[in-house]
Design a protein around this motif. Sequence first.
Motif, PDB file in Angstrom:
ATOM      1  N   CYS A  41     -93.487 -14.723  35.482  1.00 51.46           N
ATOM      2  CA  CYS A  41     -94.840 -14.952  36.000  1.00 51.46           C
ATOM      3  C   CYS A  41     -95.036 -16.700  36.196  1.00 51.46           C
ATOM      4  CB  CYS A  41     -95.873 -14.676  34.830  1.00 51.46           C
ATOM      5  SG  CYS A  41     -96.032 -12.693  35.033  1.00 51.46           S
ATOM      6  N   LEU A  42     -94.299 -17.596  35.142  1.00 53.14           N
ATOM      7  CA  LEU A  42     -94.774 -18.897  35.007  1.00 53.14           C
ATOM      8  C   LEU A  42     -93.882 -19.582  36.267  1.00 53.14           C
ATOM      9  CD1 LEU A  42     -94.147 -19.593  31.272  1.00 53.14           C
ATOM     10  CD2 LEU A  42     -96.238 -19.661  32.781  1.00 53.14           C
ATOM     11  N   ASN A  43     -92.809 -18.996  36.694  1.00 53.66           N
ATOM     12  CA  ASN A  43     -92.183 -19.272  38.138  1.00 53.66           C
ATOM     13  C   ASN A  43     -93.090 -19.255  39.165  1.00 53.66           C
ATOM     14  OD1 ASN A  43     -89.645 -20.556  37.724  1.00 53.66           O
ATOM     15  ND2 ASN A  43     -88.726 -18.434  37.726  1.00 53.66           N
ATOM     16  N   LEU A  44     -94.020 -18.440  39.111  1.00 55.49           N
ATOM     17  CA  LEU A  44     -95.059 -18.207  40.295  1.00 55.49           C
ATOM     18  C   LEU A  44     -96.269 -19.034  40.036  1.00 55.49           C
ATOM     19  CD1 LEU A  44     -94.885 -16.768  43.146  1.00 55.49           C
ATOM     20  CD2 LEU A  44     -96.179 -14.635  41.983  1.00 55.49           C
ATOM     21  N   VAL A  45     -96.566 -19.036  38.848  1.00 51.18           N
ATOM     22  CA  VAL A  45     -97.856 -19.664  38.759  1.00 51.18           C
ATOM     23  C   VAL A  45     -97.957 -21.011  38.539  1.00 51.18           C
ATOM     24  CG1 VAL A  45     -99.547 -19.965  36.455  1.00 51.18           C
ATOM     25  CG2 VAL A  45     -98.613 -17.814  36.943  1.00 51.18           C
ATOM     26  N   VAL A  46     -96.905 -21.677  38.076  1.00 50.13           N
ATOM     27  CA  VAL A  46     -96.805 -23.101  38.333  1.00 50.13           C
ATOM     28  C   VAL A  46     -97.134 -23.770  39.696  1.00 50.13           C
ATOM     29  CG1 VAL A  46     -95.262 -25.220  37.898  1.00 50.13           C
ATOM     30  CG2 VAL A  46     -95.287 -23.506  36.040  1.00 50.13           C
ATOM     31  N   PRO A  47     -96.503 -23.158  40.634  1.00 49.83           N
ATOM     32  CA  PRO A  47     -96.341 -23.530  41.985  1.00 49.83           C
ATOM     33  C   PRO A  47     -98.157 -23.452  42.790  1.00 49.83           C
ATOM     34  CG  PRO A  47     -94.947 -21.808  42.316  1.00 49.83           C
ATOM     35  CD  PRO A  47     -95.020 -22.403  40.722  1.00 49.83           C
ATOM     36  N   ALA A  48     -98.421 -22.074  42.119  1.00 48.94           N
ATOM     37  CA  ALA A  48     -99.963 -21.866  42.350  1.00 48.94           C
ATOM     38  C   ALA A  48    -100.841 -22.640  41.857  1.00 48.94           C
ATOM     39  CB  ALA A  48    -100.305 -20.237  41.827  1.00 48.94           C
ATOM     40  N   LEU A  49    -100.800 -23.094  40.875  1.00 48.10           N
ATOM     41  CA  LEU A  49    -101.895 -23.912  39.901  1.00 48.10           C
ATOM     42  C   LEU A  49    -101.596 -25.513  40.111  1.00 48.10           C
ATOM     43  CD1 LEU A  49    -101.975 -22.381  36.507  1.00 48.10           C
ATOM     44  CD2 LEU A  49    -103.463 -22.248  38.257  1.00 48.10           C
TER      45      LEU A  49
ATOM     46  N   THR B 135     -94.849 -28.355  43.837  1.00 40.26           N
ATOM     47  CA  THR B 135     -94.175 -28.654  42.695  1.00 40.26           C
ATOM     48  C   THR B 135     -92.592 -28.361  42.921  1.00 40.26           C
ATOM     49  OG1 THR B 135     -95.814 -28.315  40.986  1.00 40.26           O
ATOM     50  CG2 THR B 135     -93.830 -28.227  40.476  1.00 40.26           C
ATOM     51  N   ARG B 136     -91.677 -29.278  42.705  1.00 39.75           N
ATOM     52  CA  ARG B 136     -90.320 -28.954  42.945  1.00 39.75           C
ATOM     53  C   ARG B 136     -89.825 -27.655  42.327  1.00 39.75           C
ATOM     54  NH1 ARG B 136     -86.047 -33.796  42.328  1.00 39.75           N
ATOM     55  NH2 ARG B 136     -83.907 -32.470  42.202  1.00 39.75           N
ATOM     56  N   THR B 137     -89.085 -26.867  43.021  1.00 37.33           N
ATOM     57  CA  THR B 137     -88.813 -25.617  42.291  1.00 37.33           C
ATOM     58  C   THR B 137     -87.980 -25.801  40.958  1.00 37.33           C
ATOM     59  OG1 THR B 137     -88.698 -24.576  44.592  1.00 37.33           O
ATOM     60  CG2 THR B 137     -87.707 -23.396  42.849  1.00 37.33           C
TER      61      THR B 137
ATOM     62  N   LEU C 195     -89.001 -24.119  37.417  1.00 31.51           N
ATOM     63  CA  LEU C 195     -87.991 -23.297  36.634  1.00 31.51           C
ATOM     64  C   LEU C 195     -88.006 -23.730  35.108  1.00 31.51           C
ATOM     65  CD1 LEU C 195     -85.784 -21.063  36.840  1.00 31.51           C
ATOM     66  CD2 LEU C 195     -84.227 -22.981  37.318  1.00 31.51           C
ATOM     67  N   LEU C 196     -87.705 -25.106  35.021  1.00 35.04           N
ATOM     68  CA  LEU C 196     -87.640 -25.859  33.753  1.00 35.04           C
ATOM     69  C   LEU C 196     -88.940 -25.579  32.784  1.00 35.04           C
ATOM     70  CD1 LEU C 196     -85.665 -29.070  34.481  1.00 35.04           C
ATOM     71  CD2 LEU C 196     -84.719 -26.877  33.733  1.00 35.04           C
ATOM     72  N   ILE C 197     -90.004 -25.853  33.492  1.00 37.90           N
ATOM     73  CA  ILE C 197     -91.464 -25.456  33.017  1.00 37.90           C
ATOM     74  C   ILE C 197     -91.521 -24.253  32.185  1.00 37.90           C
ATOM     75  CG2 ILE C 197     -94.034 -25.466  33.115  1.00 37.90           C
ATOM     76  CD1 ILE C 197     -93.573 -27.925  35.095  1.00 37.90           C
ATOM     77  N   ALA C 198     -91.101 -23.326  33.037  1.00 30.87           N
ATOM     78  CA  ALA C 198     -91.318 -21.797  32.892  1.00 30.87           C
ATOM     79  C   ALA C 198     -90.270 -21.523  31.439  1.00 30.87           C
ATOM     80  CB  ALA C 198     -90.997 -21.010  34.013  1.00 30.87           C
ATOM     81  N   MET C 199     -89.110 -22.058  31.866  1.00 27.39           N
ATOM     82  CA  MET C 199     -88.154 -21.749  30.747  1.00 27.39           C
ATOM     83  C   MET C 199     -88.648 -22.426  29.203  1.00 27.39           C
ATOM     84  SD  MET C 199     -85.465 -20.307  29.408  1.00 27.39           S
ATOM     85  CE  MET C 199     -84.792 -19.529  31.009  1.00 27.39           C
ATOM     86  N   GLY C 200     -89.343 -23.543  29.573  1.00 32.37           N
ATOM     87  CA  GLY C 200     -89.667 -24.308  27.919  1.00 32.37           C
ATOM     88  C   GLY C 200     -90.585 -23.266  27.567  1.00 32.37           C
TER      89      GLY C 200
ATOM     90  N   GLY D 131     -96.363 -22.305  48.278  1.00 35.08           N
ATOM     91  CA  GLY D 131     -96.619 -22.863  46.946  1.00 35.08           C
ATOM     92  C   GLY D 131     -96.575 -24.523  47.371  1.00 35.08           C
ATOM     93  N   GLY D 132     -96.590 -24.884  48.712  1.00 32.06           N
ATOM     94  CA  GLY D 132     -96.349 -26.238  49.330  1.00 32.06           C
ATOM     95  C   GLY D 132     -95.011 -26.558  49.271  1.00 32.06           C
ATOM     96  N   LYS D 133     -94.996 -27.878  49.766  1.00 28.62           N
ATOM     97  CA  LYS D 133     -93.585 -28.393  50.191  1.00 28.62           C
ATOM     98  C   LYS D 133     -93.204 -29.251  49.142  1.00 28.62           C
ATOM     99  CE  LYS D 133     -90.171 -29.189  53.049  1.00 28.62           C
ATOM    100  NZ  LYS D 133     -89.469 -30.301  52.185  1.00 28.62           N
TER     101      LYS D 133
END
Length: 379
Positions: A192-200, A204-206, A210-215, A305-307
Amino acid sequence: MSIGQSNGSGVPGQGSPARAPANVRIVDPVPFAPSPRERLRSFMRVHGRKLWWLHSAYALGLGIAVVAFAQKGFDHARWLAVSIGAAWLLVVLFFRLFGSGREQAQLHAAPAKARLRFFAMTYALKNLYQGMLFFLLPFYWKSTTFWAPNSWFVVLLGTCALLSTLDIVFDRVVFRFRALASIFHGVALFGCLNLVVPALFPDTRTLYSLLIAMGITVVGFWTIHVSVAMLRDRRWIALFFLSAAAALGGAYAGRTAIPPVPMYVSKGAVGPIVLPDGRLGMVVHELHPSVIDKLIAITDVVVPGGKGDRLVHVWRHDGDEVHRATETTSKVDGPEGTVRLRSALSGRQLPARLIGTWAIDVETQDSQLVGRVSFLVAD
């Protein structure tokens, strides 16, 4: 005194039938009639398991409806943050109340209110996980390049989504054991967080997503297992930071095995000619080496999710890299909401041996595979 006559005391004579008093009416025996509650309990004992499986089928149908809803667009992805927070809070509270393993095995002898709380919480958790996991599937499906290293993750998400609809398996297996439940929760949270981070946070760089979601997933895992008393011990705190560092390192090393959601290749083709409007004049899937003078690849990458990433074309022949075209040299005008890359191989860039399987991989600057276009050169 004759038989059948009463004696002086009014007691019937021997052999005479007993008579009821004048104010008593004798009726035929009435069969035992269970109460509505007893009938319900009896019905559940006989058909309870069937009803659970019927509800599982219903839940699967709802999951399919969620998949259809997710197809409407990426804008709804930000609402996953609410589901994530609710599921996280409930799963922590669940194991605080009901424990794990043998502690849950004693629930069958617990008071009715305790059992009701248990089923109410598992029902809420199942609905939250079903909504999240089935919503994720279309996005990961589009971003996955099947038969590539990143194809396993969408299968894992699909398996978790299916498990969330199986009431008996979810209640009696997955959420009976804290370790198994924390892994299940971690997969859902990370996906979910992999998708939520670029949505919010668009653009954001992929890799950062990924690292935010894992943390955050590591934090979520620990909250299920650790009590407040354990945090007073510095060894547990040190172990937490070590596990977080290991997880982040593993996520970076294994980044190529995770689809770069929400990006995906909507169109891709290879041909020898480009029309004035930017399209290929001819699309080839198989060709003879004698006709190859120049090969052009065009891919359209959707970036809802943007460029946030720079994209590259990587030409491969039988799995070996032949040419790499950066976005600086290959980006051209394309449809709105997409990044169109166009690159070519000609002359000296072509290897001496052309026969074999060719692929043009669209990758991020961090080597995450976005999509692939393949063709065959054969005699």
